[in-house]
Design a protein around this motif. Structure first.
Motif, PDB file in Angstrom:
ATOM      1  N   ARG A 126      50.453  17.570  32.321  1.00  0.00           N
ATOM      2  CA  ARG A 126      50.225  19.005  32.118  1.00  0.00           C
ATOM      3  C   ARG A 126      50.907  19.500  30.856  1.00  0.00           C
ATOM      4  NH1 ARG A 126      52.980  23.646  33.925  1.00  0.00           N
ATOM      5  NH2 ARG A 126      51.634  25.468  34.236  1.00  0.00           N
ATOM      6  N   SER A 127      52.132  19.051  30.610  1.00  0.00           N
ATOM      7  CA  SER A 127      52.889  19.484  29.439  1.00  0.00           C
ATOM      8  C   SER A 127      53.449  18.260  28.720  1.00  0.00           C
ATOM      9  CB  SER A 127      54.043  20.403  29.863  1.00  0.00           C
ATOM     10  OG  SER A 127      54.949  20.587  28.797  1.00  0.00           O
ATOM     11  N   ARG A 128      53.038  18.060  27.477  1.00  0.00           N
ATOM     12  CA  ARG A 128      53.541  16.916  26.715  1.00  0.00           C
ATOM     13  C   ARG A 128      55.026  17.055  26.428  1.00  0.00           C
ATOM     14  NH1 ARG A 128      49.423  15.453  21.910  1.00  0.00           N
ATOM     15  NH2 ARG A 128      50.903  13.742  21.722  1.00  0.00           N
ATOM     16  N   THR A 129      55.508  18.292  26.276  1.00  0.00           N
ATOM     17  CA  THR A 129      56.934  18.517  26.030  1.00  0.00           C
ATOM     18  C   THR A 129      57.771  17.951  27.166  1.00  0.00           C
ATOM     19  OG1 THR A 129      56.593  20.480  24.675  1.00  0.00           O
ATOM     20  CG2 THR A 129      58.717  20.287  25.780  1.00  0.00           C
ATOM     21  N   HIS A 130      57.447  18.360  28.409  1.00  0.00           N
ATOM     22  CA  HIS A 130      58.218  17.884  29.564  1.00  0.00           C
ATOM     23  C   HIS A 130      58.020  16.388  29.770  1.00  0.00           C
ATOM     24  CE1 HIS A 130      58.305  22.193  31.405  1.00  0.00           C
ATOM     25  NE2 HIS A 130      59.000  22.081  30.301  1.00  0.00           N
ATOM     26  N   ALA A 131      56.817  15.898  29.513  1.00  0.00           N
ATOM     27  CA  ALA A 131      56.555  14.470  29.652  1.00  0.00           C
ATOM     28  C   ALA A 131      57.420  13.662  28.686  1.00  0.00           C
ATOM     29  CB  ALA A 131      55.074  14.183  29.417  1.00  0.00           C
ATOM     30  N   ASP A 132      57.499  14.102  27.430  1.00  0.00           N
ATOM     31  CA  ASP A 132      58.301  13.387  26.435  1.00  0.00           C
ATOM     32  C   ASP A 132      59.778  13.385  26.815  1.00  0.00           C
ATOM     33  OD1 ASP A 132      56.060  12.844  24.962  1.00  0.00           O
ATOM     34  OD2 ASP A 132      56.407  14.380  23.442  1.00  0.00           O
ATOM     35  N   LEU A 133      60.293  14.525  27.299  1.00  0.00           N
ATOM     36  CA  LEU A 133      61.698  14.615  27.677  1.00  0.00           C
ATOM     37  C   LEU A 133      62.035  13.686  28.845  1.00  0.00           C
ATOM     38  CD1 LEU A 133      62.154  18.475  27.424  1.00  0.00           C
ATOM     39  CD2 LEU A 133      63.336  16.778  26.016  1.00  0.00           C
ATOM     40  N   LEU A 134      61.206  13.716  29.881  1.00  0.00           N
ATOM     41  CA  LEU A 134      61.482  12.898  31.058  1.00  0.00           C
ATOM     42  C   LEU A 134      61.275  11.416  30.755  1.00  0.00           C
ATOM     43  CD1 LEU A 134      62.454  13.322  33.919  1.00  0.00           C
ATOM     44  CD2 LEU A 134      60.078  13.383  34.689  1.00  0.00           C
ATOM     45  N   ARG A 135      60.267  11.105  29.944  1.00  0.00           N
ATOM     46  CA  ARG A 135      60.011   9.722  29.529  1.00  0.00           C
ATOM     47  C   ARG A 135      61.209   9.169  28.758  1.00  0.00           C
ATOM     48  NH1 ARG A 135      54.876  10.427  26.856  1.00  0.00           N
ATOM     49  NH2 ARG A 135      53.712  10.302  28.800  1.00  0.00           N
ATOM     50  N   ARG A 136      61.761   9.984  27.860  1.00  0.00           N
ATOM     51  CA  ARG A 136      62.902   9.555  27.056  1.00  0.00           C
ATOM     52  C   ARG A 136      64.121   9.307  27.946  1.00  0.00           C
ATOM     53  NH1 ARG A 136      62.997  13.714  23.799  1.00  0.00           N
ATOM     54  NH2 ARG A 136      61.386  12.844  22.457  1.00  0.00           N
ATOM     55  N   HIS A 137      64.312  10.172  28.958  1.00  0.00           N
ATOM     56  CA  HIS A 137      65.449   9.989  29.868  1.00  0.00           C
ATOM     57  C   HIS A 137      65.316   8.670  30.636  1.00  0.00           C
ATOM     58  CE1 HIS A 137      68.690  10.952  32.626  1.00  0.00           C
ATOM     59  NE2 HIS A 137      67.888  10.691  33.627  1.00  0.00           N
ATOM     60  N   ILE A 138      64.126   8.368  31.093  1.00  0.00           N
ATOM     61  CA  ILE A 138      63.911   7.119  31.841  1.00  0.00           C
ATOM     62  C   ILE A 138      64.136   5.912  30.930  1.00  0.00           C
ATOM     63  CG2 ILE A 138      62.160   5.709  33.001  1.00  0.00           C
ATOM     64  CD1 ILE A 138      60.980   8.358  34.082  1.00  0.00           C
ATOM     65  N   GLN A 139      63.621   5.955  29.712  1.00  0.00           N
ATOM     66  CA  GLN A 139      63.787   4.843  28.783  1.00  0.00           C
ATOM     67  C   GLN A 139      65.254   4.602  28.446  1.00  0.00           C
ATOM     68  OE1 GLN A 139      61.212   6.402  25.738  1.00  0.00           O
ATOM     69  NE2 GLN A 139      59.527   5.023  26.269  1.00  0.00           N
ATOM     70  N   ASN A 140      66.029   5.664  28.308  1.00  0.00           N
ATOM     71  CA  ASN A 140      67.430   5.528  27.891  1.00  0.00           C
ATOM     72  C   ASN A 140      68.377   5.214  29.044  1.00  0.00           C
ATOM     73  OD1 ASN A 140      66.674   6.123  25.282  1.00  0.00           O
ATOM     74  ND2 ASN A 140      67.226   8.281  25.411  1.00  0.00           N
ATOM     75  N   ASN A 141      68.029   5.649  30.276  1.00  0.00           N
ATOM     76  CA  ASN A 141      68.983   5.563  31.383  1.00  0.00           C
ATOM     77  C   ASN A 141      68.508   4.763  32.597  1.00  0.00           C
ATOM     78  OD1 ASN A 141      71.126   7.640  30.378  1.00  0.00           O
ATOM     79  ND2 ASN A 141      69.179   8.714  30.159  1.00  0.00           N
ATOM     80  N   GLU A 142      67.200   4.585  32.770  1.00  0.00           N
ATOM     81  CA  GLU A 142      66.647   3.917  33.949  1.00  0.00           C
ATOM     82  C   GLU A 142      67.370   4.402  35.219  1.00  0.00           C
ATOM     83  OE1 GLU A 142      66.213  -0.327  33.388  1.00  0.00           O
ATOM     84  OE2 GLU A 142      64.484   0.062  32.086  1.00  0.00           O
ATOM     85  N   PRO A 143      67.224   5.704  35.532  1.00  0.00           N
ATOM     86  CA  PRO A 143      67.999   6.307  36.634  1.00  0.00           C
ATOM     87  C   PRO A 143      67.530   5.861  38.013  1.00  0.00           C
ATOM     88  CG  PRO A 143      66.347   7.834  35.856  1.00  0.00           C
ATOM     89  CD  PRO A 143      66.272   6.654  34.930  1.00  0.00           C
ATOM     90  N   LEU A 144      68.400   6.093  39.017  1.00  0.00           N
ATOM     91  CA  LEU A 144      67.988   5.926  40.404  1.00  0.00           C
ATOM     92  C   LEU A 144      66.940   6.990  40.719  1.00  0.00           C
ATOM     93  CD1 LEU A 144      71.466   5.442  42.151  1.00  0.00           C
ATOM     94  CD2 LEU A 144      69.852   3.655  41.451  1.00  0.00           C
ATOM     95  N   LEU A 145      66.047   6.687  41.635  1.00  0.00           N
ATOM     96  CA  LEU A 145      65.001   7.640  41.989  1.00  0.00           C
ATOM     97  C   LEU A 145      65.605   8.956  42.466  1.00  0.00           C
ATOM     98  CD1 LEU A 145      62.036   8.370  42.459  1.00  0.00           C
ATOM     99  CD2 LEU A 145      62.246   7.379  44.763  1.00  0.00           C
ATOM    100  N   GLU A 146      66.644   8.910  43.315  1.00  0.00           N
ATOM    101  CA  GLU A 146      67.222  10.143  43.833  1.00  0.00           C
ATOM    102  C   GLU A 146      67.826  10.998  42.718  1.00  0.00           C
ATOM    103  OE1 GLU A 146      70.204   9.163  46.678  1.00  0.00           O
ATOM    104  OE2 GLU A 146      71.329   7.843  45.328  1.00  0.00           O
ATOM    105  N   ASP A 147      68.349  10.341  41.673  1.00  0.00           N
ATOM    106  CA  ASP A 147      68.892  11.079  40.530  1.00  0.00           C
ATOM    107  C   ASP A 147      67.768  11.662  39.677  1.00  0.00           C
ATOM    108  OD1 ASP A 147      71.497  10.515  41.304  1.00  0.00           O
ATOM    109  OD2 ASP A 147      71.574   8.673  40.105  1.00  0.00           O
ATOM    110  N   LEU A 148      66.708  10.900  39.509  1.00  0.00           N
ATOM    111  CA  LEU A 148      65.564  11.399  38.737  1.00  0.00           C
ATOM    112  C   LEU A 148      64.963  12.634  39.398  1.00  0.00           C
ATOM    113  CD1 LEU A 148      63.606  10.708  36.316  1.00  0.00           C
ATOM    114  CD2 LEU A 148      62.096   9.758  38.078  1.00  0.00           C
ATOM    115  N   LEU A 149      64.895  12.634  40.728  1.00  0.00           N
ATOM    116  CA  LEU A 149      64.291  13.751  41.450  1.00  0.00           C
ATOM    117  C   LEU A 149      65.158  15.004  41.434  1.00  0.00           C
ATOM    118  CD1 LEU A 149      62.680  11.985  44.544  1.00  0.00           C
ATOM    119  CD2 LEU A 149      61.667  12.531  42.327  1.00  0.00           C
TER     120      LEU A 149
END
Length: 427
Positions: A321-344
């Motif tokens: 829906r929003s490329r801005t939010h997609a880019d931000l969340l994608r970058r966080h996953i690439q840099n940190n590989e968070p736990l699912l509960e933390d991502l949520l």
């Protein structure tokens, strides 16, 4: 000349209602007298000597994530700010207008009129919109590259219209000039029938933080309303905008003003509880749906302690829906590989990807100082969360604390928004 100081704006949207229904008093004040409500908010922000008030705008009915009926009254923003202009004297007024659904001549005329009504305090927040197409015909929402091509032509045209009737023409030192513009999306003869203001043109704000949004902001914006959920994202954006601005031949760069979604209370425990209540209505399923909406990524098969790794990501922008939010969340996953509960629990998932700070006045002030001294921000947009008490504490205690620390003005030293933002007149 004072040293570097923060630029601070207040968002007029009722962010303190996130996750809860308004009580009877709040509903009465906001829905029965919305104009008076917003005027009083702007006056409180002016008493605190903030740079400006701002409000996002959408051209469709919206419901909150809790599924409740909207408490927001969607008054036309430029008209509302004209009313606020007559009840204030110094504070800047940033209106929002879409380049996807409006004619450039109308937007140029409305904002230049607001600039005159407010005596040089108007600004334009340029948005390409991500929804609302159904209210303007049968065609679907245009893809992002087309929206931004249209936005670039639209913005150049608005600026040219503002220049077509210069302030000097009022003293017969110049003459209005036709544009005879014919482009990919617009044909406009001109000139504009509203003259320029002595303070110079209205400043330009822009909110996109996606790749295409960053490049657009770097080419035209005086400031960007950035979504930066952590300091690393803010540093990356500010540095990137400087590089892009230089490539566009600019000698300056947009001021980076992220949204700061704060929860203020007298004790940390109260603030943390308030933050928890604001998002308690979001179930795990709703948060998973939010991730799917943002990234097109279904994580429902993962356990809470499983890591969300970069190899799970997909890069099909048609699904988001929003490329801005997609880019931000994608970058966080690439840099940190968070736990699912933390991502949520991330701001991008439970909120709007804004910087979140929770605690006492001193805690949140320290957070602001840390980001500012690190060079991550030029200021911020205040988004009070949890209750109106957060707003009161911010205006009456946190801002004065920043003043005492020499990081914000004690009083206005100019009368226009260009002066508050320390921009040249460009008259």
């Amino acid at each position: 000349m004072k040293g570097r100081q923060l630029h601070i704006g207040l968002c007029l949207t009722e962010t303190w209602l996130q996750g809860r229904e308004p009580n009877d008093a709040e509903r009465s004040e906001q829905q029965r007298d919305p104009t008076g409500f917003y005027i009083r908010l702007a006056q409180a922000a002016e008493r605190a000597k903030l740079d400006f008030v701002f409000k996002p705008d959408v051209l469709a009915m919206r419901r909150g994530k809790s599924g409740t009926a909207p408490s927001f009254v969607g008054l036309d923003l430029t008209v509302l700010l004209a009313a606020i202009a007559t009840a204030t004297h110094r504070i800047g007024l940033v209106t929002t207008a879409s380049t996807t659904f409006n004619p450039p001549y109308v937007v140029a005329r409305q904002i230049q009129t607001l600039h005159w009504v407010s005596n040089g305090r108007a600004a334009w927040n340029i948005v390409t919109s991500i929804e609302g197409a159904e209210n303007f015909g049968d065609a679907p929402m245009p893809p992002a590259p087309e929206r931004y091509r249209k936005a670039a032509e639209f913005t150049d045209l608005v600026r040219s219209l503002w220049q077509s009737y210069p302030h000097a023409a009022l003293d017969n030192k110049a003459q209005p000039a036709a544009l005879n513009h014919r482009g990919e999306f617009f044909s406009v003869k001109g000139p504009l029938n509203v003259p320029g203001h002595a303070s110079g043109p209205p400043p330009l704000f822009q909110a996109g933080a996606s790749e295409i949004g960053r490049d657009f902001a770097a080419s035209v914006a005086d400031a960007t309303f950035a979504s930066t959920p952590d300091m690393g994202a803010a540093l990356d954006l500010r540095n990137d905008l400087r590089i892009r601005a230089q490539k566009h031949g600019r000698t300056d760069a947009p001021r980076v003003l992220p949204g700061l979604y704060f929860f203020l209370a007298k004790t940390r425990e109260e603030a943390v509880a308030m933050h928890r209540r604001a998002h308690a209505h979001l179930t795990k399923e709703q948060r998973l749906d939010a991730v799917k909406t943002i990234l097109g990524l279904d994580l429902s098969h993962l356990k809470p302690n499983a890591r969300v790794t970069a190899d799970l990501l997909q890069f099909d922008d048609r699904t988001v829906r929003s490329r801005t939010h997609a880019d931000l969340l994608r970058r966080h996953i690439q840099n940190n590989e968070p736990l699912l509960e933390d991502l949520l629990a991330r701001p991008e998932v439970v909120g709007s990807a804004h910087w979140v700070s929770v605690g006492t006045v001193e805690d949140v002030a320290a957070d602001i100082v840390k980001w500012f001294e690190a060079g991550a921000i030029d200021g911020f947009i205040a988004l009070p969360g949890g209750s109106l008490e957060s707003l009161r504490l911010f205006l009456e205690e946190l801002v004065p604390l920043l003043v005492r620390q020499g990081l914000f003005r004690q009083d206005y030293d100019g009368e226009t928004l260009r002066a508050h933002l320390r921009l040249g007149s460009q008259a």
